[in-house]
Scaffold this active site. Structure first.
Site, PDB file in Angstrom:
ATOM      1  CE  LYS A  55      -0.755   0.335   4.999  1.00 16.55           C
ATOM      2  NZ  LYS A  55      -0.074   1.618   5.176  1.00 16.55           N
ATOM      3  CB  THR A  56       4.031   2.268   1.684  1.00 17.61           C
ATOM      4  OG1 THR A  56       3.512   1.990   2.997  1.00 17.61           O
ATOM      5  CG2 THR A  56       4.891   3.515   1.742  1.00 17.61           C
ATOM      6  CG  ASP A 239      -1.204   4.796   4.902  1.00 22.21           C
ATOM      7  OD1 ASP A 239      -2.023   3.899   4.606  1.00 22.21           O
ATOM      8  OD2 ASP A 239      -0.002   4.573   5.127  1.00 22.21           O
ATOM      9  CD  GLN A 270      -3.605  -4.886   8.521  1.00 23.08           C
ATOM     10  OE1 GLN A 270      -2.523  -4.706   9.087  1.00 23.08           O
ATOM     11  NE2 GLN A 270      -3.726  -4.844   7.196  1.00 23.08           N
ATOM     12  NE  ARG A 631       1.409  -7.440  11.039  1.00 20.31           N
ATOM     13  CZ  ARG A 631       1.040  -6.683  10.008  1.00 20.31           C
ATOM     14  NH1 ARG A 631       1.837  -5.731   9.572  1.00 20.31           N
ATOM     15  NH2 ARG A 631      -0.103  -6.891   9.401  1.00 20.31           N
TER      16      ARG A 631
END
Length: 748
Positions: A55-56, A239, A270, A631
């Site tokens: 996404k970044t 974001d 999340q 993670r």
């Protein structure tokens, strides 16, 4: 320079001609969904980004694409994220793609500070642009003084608890929570909150929450100011949108209201920060709130193996408050199955974790790629003990530890006074540091003198009239501090490192450091040197639009360090942290310890209801485990103990219901395929049994005492009862674990 001149200056520094290679290069290497998000034109856009979906990369390329396509100049784009680390990473990525200056890219709080530095005087009420920003420690210090002066019972009214209540109230845009722990009265808290706000105003100070509330107040009271920013920003990007609270939602709505080109990126699966005000409805209701936006789902995961992803997907699919999406391994590699370990006690659990870490190292996974997550901090002790005994180096993620040290807080208090002489909290911290013979009585006399004249303490200590009211050492001490204030007044506009050097040369630094007993003198000196080195780095660093490169800007940067920011990874150390701190990180191997009922899910969550949803707390706990699981890149271990020490006594534990929700095909061990009947976590009769309690039944619980059943929901292992206990209020209990004793049937 007026506003229009400033806008023209910042937006003229770069434009479409600065792009290298055109916009086509910006979509190379993207999958179809990522490309669709990057090249979306005008109008609202919702990017549902699963874990590890890049996404970044999408957000940064979208920013660069908008500039390269000529849709906006850099100064007409506003990008907001939640940590300074994420904002820095985003800025660095954009600048590599498209050299440009003038981008507005920051956290919500930094944005609030930046705009309020320019505009706060529009609110009147005596606010000036040189306001101080109070962090949590400063807030608690101020509340401690208010509580003392108001003669409140310090055992009942603790500054941290009162401060947390005030913060929660602010984050709900002024709507105070209806209930308060420990029986503290709403009336008393409201009175304390008013006194706290008055003290902030008198010191020309804002706390962290005020950076958002005052910004929202500014936009709602001054539509001209609001429209000047809203019309300026052609594109607004946010974001981690699932983590926004209602105040941040309203600020976003105002800033994007003119052009309506709002892009938000996030994942309701999340959303794990409801305890600090995050409202999952912001992302769930985005289509309804912003009018039929385009929705793009980023479902390709570039992080984890297929077994990890499919196990996590099966778990989170149990939630109702979510948006349907899949998580698909981009590599397709199945990888190794999850390992679930049943342990005898917390010590057995920690030893098992250490043993597994040894095996991972032998297989080539370095310690820096191993993390241990836990739901509550008390679990840390056993894990640390086993790691130390095995000589396994580790680090505990603890965000702001450096800035909590006494010598650092003292230095920052002096520097804050240099920038804002009205900061009474900073004054009180250092007026007698190092010791100047100023006792509590003399300080109270000074405070009364200042209060009577409605002047800051810095003005009172310089008053010749005040000098006649004290004698002896206190009089000399006040005089010495007044002379130091004369030096401090010269520092505000100077480089940060130079200001620190001047300060250290103006105090008896050796005596000051020697007074402290919590660390060695060498350590304290090293900490001071570290702050000075950080200041030097700040002075020589790249320009950040809107933030002055001087002591004032340095203090602002420190104050805005978010508690969610994580330190850089250290080589060859296992990382320990809570599950809440794990978001945004990734490791080759992850351990989630304490997968037990009343820990994960936490006991508080089982009785927590939000917005009319009795399962809200339980679903957030499930999201928390989902975050922890995703993670992991290669290996995932889930552990639980049959017995655990908590609150000074041992308690018998049951495995988390979440373990049963993970399909056995993805798990080795007790949950895995071919497991023995004795290894099953829940007896078969429990899975099919009907609840034995009914509405109106009188029951008794080992901890909550006697109560009355209000309602019963679900069947089998998911059967739960809501019970009203006279001493504890309403509690929602999972019947399989609650072990309620029936005292009498309804109507009998």
């Amino acid at each position: 320079m007026d506003w229009m001149d400033l806008q023209a200056l910042e937006t003229s520094k770069a434009g479409p001609a600065d792009s290298q290679g055109g916009s086509s290069a910006l979509v190379e290497g993207l999958n179809s969904e990522q490309r669709a998000a990057v090249v979306h034109g005008d109008g609202p856009l919702l990017i549902l980004a699963g874990p590890g979906s890049g996404k970044t990369r999408v957000i940064t390329r979208r920013i660069a694409w908008l500039v390269a396509e000529g849709r906006a100049r850099p100064g007409e784009i506003l990008a907001i994220t939640f940590t300074n680390k994420a904002a820095r990473e985003m800025r660095e990525r954009v600048e590599k793609l498209l050299p440009a200056t003038g981008l507005w890219m920051s956290t919500f709080h930094a944005l609030g500070a930046r705009i309020l530095r320019r505009e706060i005087e529009n609110l009147g009420q005596g606010w000036t642009r040189d306001f101080t920003i109070y962090d949590t420690h400063d807030r608690n210090q101020l509340l401690r003084r208010i509580l003392s002066e108001s003669n409140y019972d310090s055992a009942r009214f603790k500054p941290a608890a009162v401060g947390a209540w005030i913060s929660a109230r602010k984050n709900r845009a002024g709507n105070a929570p209806l209930e308060v722990d420990d029986g503290i009265e709403i009336e008393a808290l409201t009175k304390l909150a008013r006194a706290y706000e008055d003290a902030l105003a008198q010191s020309n100070a804002l706390d962290f929450d005020d950076l958002l509330l005052k910004l929202l107040e500014l936009f709602e009271r001054e539509p001209g100011v609001r429209d000047s920013y809203s019309s300026r920003f052609r594109y607004v990007l946010v974001d981690e949108y699932q983590d926004t609270n209602r105040v941040q939602y309203e600020i976003t709505r105002h800033l994007s209201g003119w052009h309506k080109n709002l892009t938000v990126c996030g994942d309701p699966d999340q959303s794990i920060y409801a305890w600090r005000g995050a409202d999952i409805r912001n992302i769930l209701d985005f289509e309804q709130d912003f009018g039929a936006p385009r929705v793009v789902k980023l479902e390709q995961n570039y992080r984890s193996t297929r077994h990890i992803l499919e196990a996590a997907q099966a778990l989170i699919a149990r939630n109702r408050a979510r948006k349907e999406k899949s998580t698909i391994s981009a590599s397709g590699e199945a990888g190794e199955k999850l390992c679930v370990f049943e342990c005898g006690s917390e010590d057995d659990e920690s030893r098992e974790i250490v043993q597994q870490i040894s095996g991972l190292r032998a297989r080539g996974i370095p310690l820096s790629q191993v993390a241990i997550f836990y739901r509550a901090n008390f679990m840390q002790r056993a894990i640390e003990t086993s790691l130390r005994r095995a000589s396994v180096p580790y680090r505990i993620v603890a965000g702001l530890e450096f800035y909590e040290r006494r010598e650092i807080r003292d230095l920052l208090a002096w520097l804050k006074l240099a920038v804002n002489p009205a900061d009474d909290v900073a004054f009180r911290r250092v007026v007698n540091v190092p010791t100047r013979g100023i006792g509590d009585k003399s300080l109270a006399e000074l405070a009364n003198f200042a209060a009577d004249r409605r002047i800051p303490l810095t003005a009172a200590v310089r008053s010749s009239e005040m000098a006649t009211r004290v004698r002896g050492r206190a009089r000399a001490g006040f005089g010495a501090f007044a002379k130091l204030l004369d030096v401090l007044e010269t520092l505000a506009e100077r480089p940060a490192a130079s200001a620190i050097d001047t300060l250290l040369g103006s105090i008896d630094a050796e005596a000051w450091l020697a007074e402290m007993e919590d660390e060695t003198l060498v350590d304290r000196e090293a900490n001071v040197d570290e702050l000075r080195a950080h200041a030097q780095q700040w002075d020589e660093g790249p320009e950040n639009p809107g933030v002055p490169r001087n002591l004032r800007g340095f203090l602002q940067e420190i104050a805005l360090v978010s508690e969610t920011d994580q330190p850089q990874a250290e080589n060859e150390r296992v990382t320990l942290m809570t599950l809440h701190a794990a978001k945004g990180l990734e490791f080759d191997a992850v351990f989630v310890a304490g997968c037990e009922e009343e820990l994960l899910p936490h006991s508080r969550a089982l009785s927590e209801s939000r917005n009319g949803d009795p399962d809200a707390g339980l679903e957030e706990e499930r999201r928390l485990l989902y975050v922890g699981m995703t993670r992991a890149r290669k290996r995932l271990f889930l552990t639980w103990a049959r017995e655990r020490m908590q609150f000074g006594s041992f308690s018998v534990r049951r495995p988390s219901r979440f373990l049963e929700e993970i399909p056995r095909e993805f798990v080795e061990g007790a949950l895995g395929e071919g497991a023995d009947e004795d290894d099953a976590f829940l007896a078969e009769e429990a899975l099919s049994a009907e609840p034995e309690f009914k509405t109106g039944d009188r029951v008794e619980h080992a901890h909550f005492g006697r109560g009355t059943v209000l309602r019963v929901q679900g069947t089998g292992v998911n059967a739960r009862a809501t019970v009203r206990f006279p001493a504890h209020g309403e509690r929602q209990l999972l019947l399989f674990y609650a072990k309620l004793q029936l005292l009498g049937r309804a109507g009998a």
